[in-house]
Write a protein that holds these residues in place. Structure first.
Motif, short mmCIF file in Angstrom:
data_model
loop_
_atom_site.label_atom_id
_atom_site.label_comp_id
_atom_site.label_asym_id
_atom_site.label_seq_id
_atom_site.Cartn_x
_atom_site.Cartn_y
_atom_site.Cartn_z
N VAL A 299 19.17 9.16 24.10
CA VAL A 299 18.38 10.29 23.61
C VAL A 299 18.71 11.61 24.29
O VAL A 299 18.18 12.64 23.92
CB VAL A 299 16.86 10.01 23.71
CG1 VAL A 299 16.46 8.88 22.78
CG2 VAL A 299 16.44 9.70 25.12
N LYS A 300 19.61 11.57 25.25
CA LYS A 300 20.05 12.82 25.87
C LYS A 300 20.88 13.62 24.86
O LYS A 300 21.50 13.04 23.97
CB LYS A 300 20.86 12.53 27.13
CG LYS A 300 19.99 11.93 28.23
CD LYS A 300 20.76 11.74 29.49
CE LYS A 300 19.83 11.22 30.58
NZ LYS A 300 20.53 11.07 31.84
N PRO A 301 20.91 14.94 24.98
CA PRO A 301 21.56 15.77 23.95
C PRO A 301 23.09 15.69 23.92
O PRO A 301 23.70 16.09 22.94
CB PRO A 301 21.11 17.19 24.29
CG PRO A 301 20.69 17.15 25.71
CD PRO A 301 20.21 15.75 25.98
N GLU A 302 23.71 15.14 24.96
CA GLU A 302 25.17 15.10 24.99
C GLU A 302 25.71 14.19 23.89
O GLU A 302 25.14 13.13 23.62
CB GLU A 302 25.68 14.57 26.35
CG GLU A 302 25.36 15.47 27.51
CD GLU A 302 23.96 15.25 28.07
OE1 GLU A 302 23.34 14.20 27.79
OE2 GLU A 302 23.47 16.15 28.77
N ASP B 71 16.92 7.33 14.76
CA ASP B 71 17.40 8.58 14.15
C ASP B 71 18.48 9.24 15.00
O ASP B 71 19.54 9.62 14.51
CB ASP B 71 16.22 9.52 13.93
CG ASP B 71 16.57 10.79 13.18
OD1 ASP B 71 17.51 10.78 12.36
OD2 ASP B 71 15.88 11.80 13.41
N VAL B 72 18.21 9.36 16.30
CA VAL B 72 19.17 9.97 17.22
C VAL B 72 20.48 9.16 17.21
O VAL B 72 21.57 9.73 17.16
CB VAL B 72 18.59 10.06 18.65
CG1 VAL B 72 19.66 10.43 19.66
CG2 VAL B 72 17.46 11.07 18.69
N LEU B 73 20.36 7.85 17.24
CA LEU B 73 21.55 7.00 17.24
C LEU B 73 22.39 7.24 15.99
O LEU B 73 23.61 7.38 16.08
CB LEU B 73 21.15 5.52 17.33
CG LEU B 73 22.29 4.52 17.21
CD1 LEU B 73 23.32 4.70 18.32
CD2 LEU B 73 21.74 3.09 17.21
N GLN B 74 21.75 7.32 14.84
CA GLN B 74 22.51 7.53 13.60
C GLN B 74 23.24 8.88 13.63
O GLN B 74 24.42 8.97 13.31
CB GLN B 74 21.60 7.47 12.37
CG GLN B 74 20.83 6.17 12.21
CD GLN B 74 21.64 4.93 12.48
OE1 GLN B 74 22.70 4.72 11.90
NE2 GLN B 74 21.16 4.10 13.38
N TRP B 75 22.49 9.92 14.00
CA TRP B 75 23.10 11.26 14.02
C TRP B 75 24.28 11.31 14.99
O TRP B 75 25.37 11.76 14.64
CB TRP B 75 22.07 12.33 14.41
CG TRP B 75 22.71 13.67 14.47
CD1 TRP B 75 23.32 14.25 15.55
CD2 TRP B 75 22.90 14.57 13.39
NE1 TRP B 75 23.86 15.45 15.21
CE2 TRP B 75 23.61 15.68 13.88
CE3 TRP B 75 22.52 14.55 12.05
CZ2 TRP B 75 23.95 16.75 13.09
CZ3 TRP B 75 22.86 15.63 11.26
CH2 TRP B 75 23.58 16.71 11.77
N LYS B 76 24.06 10.83 16.20
CA LYS B 76 25.10 10.92 17.22
C LYS B 76 26.30 10.04 16.87
O LYS B 76 27.46 10.42 17.13
CB LYS B 76 24.53 10.57 18.59
CG LYS B 76 23.60 11.66 19.13
CD LYS B 76 22.95 11.29 20.43
CE LYS B 76 23.84 11.52 21.60
NZ LYS B 76 23.13 11.42 22.90
N MET C 89 17.00 18.19 18.96
CA MET C 89 17.94 17.18 18.54
C MET C 89 17.97 17.15 17.00
O MET C 89 16.94 17.21 16.37
CB MET C 89 17.50 15.83 19.10
CG MET C 89 18.43 14.69 18.84
SD MET C 89 19.99 14.63 19.73
CE MET C 89 19.50 14.73 21.43
N LYS C 90 19.16 17.06 16.46
CA LYS C 90 19.31 17.01 15.00
C LYS C 90 18.80 15.69 14.47
O LYS C 90 18.80 14.68 15.18
CB LYS C 90 20.75 17.25 14.61
CG LYS C 90 21.21 18.62 15.06
CD LYS C 90 22.46 19.05 14.38
CE LYS C 90 22.80 20.43 14.93
NZ LYS C 90 23.47 21.25 14.03
N SER C 91 18.39 15.70 13.20
CA SER C 91 17.74 14.52 12.63
C SER C 91 18.22 14.27 11.20
O SER C 91 18.23 15.19 10.38
CB SER C 91 16.23 14.73 12.63
OG SER C 91 15.58 13.75 11.87
#
Length: 149
Positions: free
Chosen positions: A71-74, A133-138, A1-3
Motif C-alpha cells: 500500500v505504499k505509494p512507490e 484495488d491498490v494491487l491491481q493498479w500497481k 493512490m490511484k484507483s
C-alpha cells in the motif's frame, strides 16, 4: 493512490492498453506483449473470484509483511518474483488478450468493492478492498511501464 474503482482512472489504464501494439517490446523481463496482457488478467481474475490459486508457504510466512509494503505509494520494482500459476510462456493472440484485459478492468471498475472476492490472495492472504484495488493498479502500471506505456 490511484484507483481502478474510479472510472476516469480506470479509463486512463485502458487508454494505456490502447497504446500497445503487437510489436511493443519490453524494457525488462521475458514476456512478449501478448503474454504480458494475459498475465495481467490472472491477478484481476483472482480479485474478482473467477480464479483461485492455493496459498503458498512463502506467502503464508511473509505475505502479511509484503502486503503492508503493497500500500505504499512507490511503484513495483523490476524483477519481483511471479507465482508459477501466473507465468505465461505459450504464444498468445495479442488482440484477444488485449480485449479480455480491457473487459476485466471494466468488470473490476463497474463491480466496485462489492464485486471483489472474499478469498485470500495466494501470496498476500486476506486483503481489504482497498488493498485489492491498490494491487491491481500497481500491477497493471508495473507491466505497462515494462512495455513503455
Amino acid at each position: 493512490m490511484k484507483s481502478l474503482f474510479n472510472p476516469s482512472e480506470s479509463n486512463h489504464i485502458i487508454q494505456r492498453i490502447g497504446k500497445l501494439t503487437p510489436e511493443s517490446q519490453g524494457v525488462w523481463g521475458r514476456m512478449n506483449v501478448a503474454q504480458m496482457l494475459a498475465h495481467c488478467q490472472c491477478n484481476l481474475r483472482i480479485a474478482l473470484g473467477e480464479q483461485s490459486v492455493k496459498r503458498v508457504l512463502v506467502g503464508i510466512l511473509f505475505g502479511g509483511f509484503a502486503r503492508k509494503q503493497l500500500v505504499k505509494p512507490e511503484p513495483f520494482k523490476k524483477g519481483l518474483p511471479t507465482a508459477r500459476e501466473f507465468l505465461v510462456a505459450d504464444q498468445r493472440d495479442f488482440e484477444k488478450e488485449k480485449s479480455e484485459l480491457k473487459a476485466l478492468i471494466e468488470k473490476f471498475t463497474n463491480g466496485g468493492p462489492e464485486g471483489l472476492t472474499d478469498d485470500p490472495h495466494p501470496f498476500f492472504g486476506r486483503m481489504t478492498q482497498q488493498e485489492w484495488d491498490v494491487l491491481q493498479w500497481k500491477h497493471l502500471d508495473h507491466h505497462f511501464r515494462q512495455f513503455g506505456v
